[in-house]
Design a protein around this motif. Sequence first.
Motif, mmCIF file in Angstrom:
data_model
loop_
_atom_site.group_PDB
_atom_site.id
_atom_site.type_symbol
_atom_site.label_atom_id
_atom_site.label_comp_id
_atom_site.label_asym_id
_atom_site.label_seq_id
_atom_site.Cartn_x
_atom_site.Cartn_y
_atom_site.Cartn_z
ATOM 1 N N ARG A 144 17.640 85.168 7.935
ATOM 2 C CA ARG A 144 18.962 84.559 7.821
ATOM 3 C C ARG A 144 19.688 85.023 6.564
ATOM 4 O O ARG A 144 20.872 85.356 6.606
ATOM 5 N N GLY A 147 21.143 88.625 6.368
ATOM 6 C CA GLY A 147 22.382 88.890 7.082
ATOM 7 C C GLY A 147 23.636 88.648 6.259
ATOM 8 O O GLY A 147 24.748 88.937 6.716
ATOM 9 N N LEU A 148 23.481 88.140 5.033
ATOM 10 C CA LEU A 148 24.643 87.870 4.184
ATOM 11 C C LEU A 148 25.131 89.150 3.514
ATOM 12 O O LEU A 148 24.348 90.034 3.186
ATOM 13 N N GLN A 152 28.808 87.366 -0.261
ATOM 14 C CA GLN A 152 28.253 86.078 0.143
ATOM 15 C C GLN A 152 26.991 85.742 -0.647
ATOM 16 O O GLN A 152 26.751 84.582 -0.990
ATOM 17 N N VAL A 185 30.977 80.515 5.956
ATOM 18 C CA VAL A 185 30.144 81.495 6.663
ATOM 19 C C VAL A 185 28.678 81.347 6.252
ATOM 20 O O VAL A 185 27.771 81.402 7.091
ATOM 21 N N ARG A 188 27.012 78.400 7.934
ATOM 22 C CA ARG A 188 26.763 78.663 9.350
ATOM 23 C C ARG A 188 25.585 79.614 9.538
ATOM 24 O O ARG A 188 24.706 79.363 10.368
ATOM 25 N N ARG A 189 25.535 80.674 8.754
ATOM 26 C CA ARG A 189 24.467 81.663 8.922
ATOM 27 C C ARG A 189 23.107 81.128 8.474
ATOM 28 O O ARG A 189 22.071 81.550 9.000
#
Length: 217
Positions: A144, A147-148, A152, A185, A188-189
């Motif tokens: 997880r 993916g940033l 971020q 974001v 959520r991610r």
Amino acid sequence: MSYRILIADDHPLMRAALCQAVADSLPGSETMQASDFSTVETALAHDDAVDCVLLDLHMPGMNGLIGLMLLRNEHPAIPVIVVSAMEDAATIRRAMQYGASGFVPKSAPVDRLGAAIRAVIEGQIWQPDTDEADTAEDVDVADRIAGLTPQQLRVLAGIAEGKLNKQIAYEMGVVETTVKAHVTVILRRLGVVSRTQAAILAGRLALHATEVETAGS
């Protein structure tokens, strides 16, 4: 063969020792030094000829493994070897999960550091043997967070430090609404619903001074 190595550690004596270790094990190699994470970023932004980074996880601006992930996202072609006083299996496992190409304890012999640098530059993975396997939860969190984006990750680092959006925005040189959008974001991610939950998750990536002292005792 000579290499160009960036040594990043906030302790002058340790940087000197690592420079000497590189000189002894890799004759003719050139070393650069950085005492904080911002200096590492500046050095890599202006020099694309660095063959490898020797990185201490506990250094100003690092935010533990978040700093490691930022380096890997922004400079994927430059391998990073974590050189740390923290030698426990969990730290080694997490460092490798979040992008390190190698892990060498600070207590390791000089020739082992040289062997690690050569192996990593040639595209291999170098790490001490550990008996612990990755847990499903660790793998899920790693996936997880991986993916940033770099921006971020910087916002997540600020959240982990308990900073307000306006503080994060000022440090990043962006407007507060941009940070708020990143936070949305990120939540959520990461599959969480609040900044507090995100901070707790990010806290798992931070390596605190007390842990370093314990590992070095």
